[in-house]
Design an enzyme around this catalytic site. Structure first.
Site, PDB file in Angstrom:
ATOM      1  N   LYS A   1      16.557  39.375  27.345  1.00  0.00           N
ATOM      2  CA  LYS A   1      16.441  39.475  28.809  1.00  0.00           C
ATOM      3  C   LYS A   1      15.025  39.012  29.152  1.00  0.00           C
ATOM      4  O   LYS A   1      14.223  39.736  29.739  1.00  0.00           O
ATOM      5  CB  LYS A   1      16.722  40.923  29.243  1.00  0.00           C
ATOM      6  CG  LYS A   1      16.875  41.119  30.738  1.00  0.00           C
ATOM      7  CD  LYS A   1      18.137  40.489  31.310  1.00  0.00           C
ATOM      8  CE  LYS A   1      18.127  40.610  32.838  1.00  0.00           C
ATOM      9  NZ  LYS A   1      19.200  39.839  33.487  1.00  0.00           N
TER      10      LYS A   1
ATOM     11  N   ASP B   1      30.316  45.553  20.226  1.00  0.00           N
ATOM     12  CA  ASP B   1      31.572  46.186  20.654  1.00  0.00           C
ATOM     13  C   ASP B   1      32.418  45.195  21.452  1.00  0.00           C
ATOM     14  O   ASP B   1      33.629  45.093  21.264  1.00  0.00           O
ATOM     15  CB  ASP B   1      31.299  47.417  21.543  1.00  0.00           C
ATOM     16  CG  ASP B   1      31.294  48.712  20.752  1.00  0.00           C
ATOM     17  OD1 ASP B   1      30.984  48.663  19.541  1.00  0.00           O
ATOM     18  OD2 ASP B   1      31.605  49.772  21.336  1.00  0.00           O
TER      19      ASP B   1
ATOM     20  N   TYR C   1      16.107  52.333  20.800  1.00  0.00           N
ATOM     21  CA  TYR C   1      16.778  53.453  20.129  1.00  0.00           C
ATOM     22  C   TYR C   1      15.800  54.264  19.279  1.00  0.00           C
ATOM     23  O   TYR C   1      16.095  55.385  18.881  1.00  0.00           O
ATOM     24  CB  TYR C   1      17.941  52.958  19.258  1.00  0.00           C
ATOM     25  CG  TYR C   1      19.141  52.480  20.049  1.00  0.00           C
ATOM     26  CD1 TYR C   1      19.061  52.243  21.420  1.00  0.00           C
ATOM     27  CD2 TYR C   1      20.359  52.244  19.428  1.00  0.00           C
ATOM     28  CE1 TYR C   1      20.141  51.792  22.142  1.00  0.00           C
ATOM     29  CE2 TYR C   1      21.460  51.796  20.147  1.00  0.00           C
ATOM     30  CZ  TYR C   1      21.337  51.565  21.506  1.00  0.00           C
ATOM     31  OH  TYR C   1      22.421  51.114  22.219  1.00  0.00           O
TER      32      TYR C   1
ATOM     33  N   ASP D   1      24.141  46.454  19.959  1.00  0.00           N
ATOM     34  CA  ASP D   1      25.106  47.556  20.009  1.00  0.00           C
ATOM     35  C   ASP D   1      26.199  47.228  21.019  1.00  0.00           C
ATOM     36  O   ASP D   1      27.393  47.313  20.723  1.00  0.00           O
ATOM     37  CB  ASP D   1      24.355  48.842  20.406  1.00  0.00           C
ATOM     38  CG  ASP D   1      25.233  50.077  20.388  1.00  0.00           C
ATOM     39  OD1 ASP D   1      26.286  50.054  19.722  1.00  0.00           O
ATOM     40  OD2 ASP D   1      24.860  51.070  21.043  1.00  0.00           O
TER      41      ASP D   1
ATOM     42  N   ASP E   1      23.071  39.391  30.076  1.00  0.00           N
ATOM     43  CA  ASP E   1      24.165  39.472  31.050  1.00  0.00           C
ATOM     44  C   ASP E   1      25.054  38.236  30.954  1.00  0.00           C
ATOM     45  O   ASP E   1      26.285  38.320  30.947  1.00  0.00           O
ATOM     46  CB  ASP E   1      23.633  39.702  32.479  1.00  0.00           C
ATOM     47  CG  ASP E   1      22.445  38.810  32.829  1.00  0.00           C
ATOM     48  OD1 ASP E   1      21.940  38.078  31.942  1.00  0.00           O
ATOM     49  OD2 ASP E   1      22.016  38.848  33.997  1.00  0.00           O
TER      50      ASP E   1
HETATM   51  C1  IPM Z   1      27.117  51.753  16.424  1.00  0.00           C
HETATM   52  C2  IPM Z   1      27.244  53.055  17.137  1.00  0.00           C
HETATM   53  C3  IPM Z   1      25.948  53.797  16.992  1.00  0.00           C
HETATM   54  C4  IPM Z   1      24.845  52.945  17.579  1.00  0.00           C
HETATM   55  C5  IPM Z   1      25.889  55.170  17.624  1.00  0.00           C
HETATM   56  C6  IPM Z   1      27.023  56.034  17.192  1.00  0.00           C
HETATM   57  C7  IPM Z   1      24.557  55.830  17.396  1.00  0.00           C
HETATM   58  O1  IPM Z   1      27.587  52.848  18.462  1.00  0.00           O
HETATM   59  O2  IPM Z   1      26.945  51.754  15.203  1.00  0.00           O
HETATM   60  O3  IPM Z   1      27.180  50.715  17.082  1.00  0.00           O
HETATM   61  O4  IPM Z   1      24.638  52.941  18.771  1.00  0.00           O
HETATM   62  O5  IPM Z   1      24.190  52.247  16.834  1.00  0.00           O
HETATM   63 MG    MG Z   2      27.883  50.854  18.962  1.00  0.00          MG
END
Ligand code: IPM
Ligand code: MG
Length: 362
Positions: free
Chosen positions: A189, A249, A142, A245, A221
């Site tokens: 990975k 989620d 990133y 990231d 994975d």
């Molecule tokens: C998070 C979000 C951010 C990230 C985005 C919005 C840049 O998805 O905080 O997880 O990828 O870090």
């Molecule tokens: Mg995120």
């Protein structure tokens, strides 16, 4: 104690939920003899509208001068078409880099009162879920070199980590594990990526300093699969920026409590941390008194714990949230399929009322 807190309400429901976070912080301050002073700064879409810049320098400077920073949410469809260097997300990346908050702690917990919202079968979740994802936040792909070739037919991004970046994040992983179930899984990975192999080397070396922690490794994975197959095997997951990231989620959705989850982004302890709910800006319900403020309120608890070393006060907030849930109060997002019954019982509440309830339960 007197503390200065920078507030970044941001976009969408951000202002709605930050307001409740501040009310709860003030109620705690009053009860425990502290004084919290606030300074509100613009970042995200609202800053693009006003300054044509998602993170104006003054905003970052105000955050750096504060003892801690509370963020609501940034972004929304309104800014989907702005050029990539000016997107609201740039504010987040800029804050993380500018504040040097390299460790993102994302607890994925299932609230027992909301277990019906968990999408996994009862036999998989058993007594519940409590995973801590420790995500590296200021390095890797990133933040690595990226670009295009001259005729725009090729693009690249770079994953790069050095030993000290890996050490400082794994240290937080190991130390977190020591306070929990003493298990840490490093997700990578390493069958393909050289940077992952370096993560493994560093983790194995550091393990000697934390012999009580059971350390293991999973390829990303496989980890994604294990999170739905058997999430209870995990205690702390430590991983790179991109894998964290994605997996955070997934883990939050698996708990069924996505509207409830807080996060903390921490640096080396010499500057402020950044605290935010993990859900997004939900522009469709902004300003309608519908958003769930509990993830923000729980982020305030993390702020008290990590930045202000106010463990008692943090627990006070967490207990109050637990009480409110025990009593059956729900915002729409956590009402689930019982929503009609909850409504009929008069327990379906909006943002402000949820704030009131937590304050009363403190
Ligand atoms: C998070 C979000 C951010 C990230 C985005 C919005 C840049 O998805 O905080 O997880 O990828 O870090
Ligand atoms: Mg995120």
């Amino acid at each position: 104690m007197e503390k200065k807190i920078a507030l970044i309400p941001g976009d969408g429901i951000g202002p709605d939920i930050i307001k409740q976070g501040v009310r709860v912080l003030d109620a705690v301050a009053k009860k425990c003899g502290h004084v919290f002073n606030y300074e509100t700064v613009l970042a995200g879409g609202c800053a693009i509208d006003k300054f044509d810049n998602p993170l104006p320098k003054e905003s970052l400077d105000t955050c750096l001068a504060a003892d801690s920073v509370l963020l609501g949410a940034v972004g929304g469809p309104k800014w989907d078409d702005v050029p990539s260097n000016k997107r609201p997300e740039k504010a987040l990346l800029g804050l993380r880099a500018g504040m040097k908050v390299f460790a993102n702690l994302r607890p994925a917990v299932m609230f027992k009162q909301l277990s019906a919202a968990c999408p996994l079968k009862d036999e998989i979740v058993g007594e519940g879920l409590d995973i801590l994802i420790v995500r590296e936040l200021t390095g890797g792909i990133y933040f690595g070199d990226r670009g295009r070739n001259a005729d725009n037919t090729e693009a690249f991004d770079t994953e790069r980590y050095n030993v000290s970046e890996i050490e400082r994040i794994l240290k937080i992983g190991f130390e977190s594990a020591m306070k929990r179930q003493k298990k840490m899984c490093v997700v990578d990975k390493a069958n393909i990526l050289e940077s992952s192999r370096l993560w493994r080397e560093v983790a194995n070396k550091m393990h000697k300093d934390y012999p009580e922690v059971v350390l293991d490794f999973l390829y990303v994975d496989n980890a994604a699969m294990q999170l739905v197959r058997n999430p209870r095997q995990f205690d702390v997951i430590a991983t790179s920026n991109m894998f964290g990231d994605i997996l955070s989620d997934e883990a939050s959705q698996v708990t069924g409590s996505i509207g409830m989850l807080a996060s903390a982004s921490l640096g080396d302890g010499t500057g402020p941390g950044l605290y935010e709910p993990i859900h997004g800006s939900a522009p469709d319900i902004a300003g309608k008194n519908l958003a769930n403020p509990l993830a923000t309120i729980l982020s305030c608890a993390m702020m008290l714990r990590f930045d202000f070393k106010m463990e008692k006060e943090a627990l006070m907030i967490e207990k109050a949230v637990d009480t409110v849930l025990d009593e059956g109060w729900r915002t729409g997002d956590i009402a689930g399929s019982d929503i009609d019954a909850i409504k009929a019982a008069g327990k379906l509440v909006g943002t402000d009322k949820m704030g009131d309830l937590v304050i009363n339960a403190l």
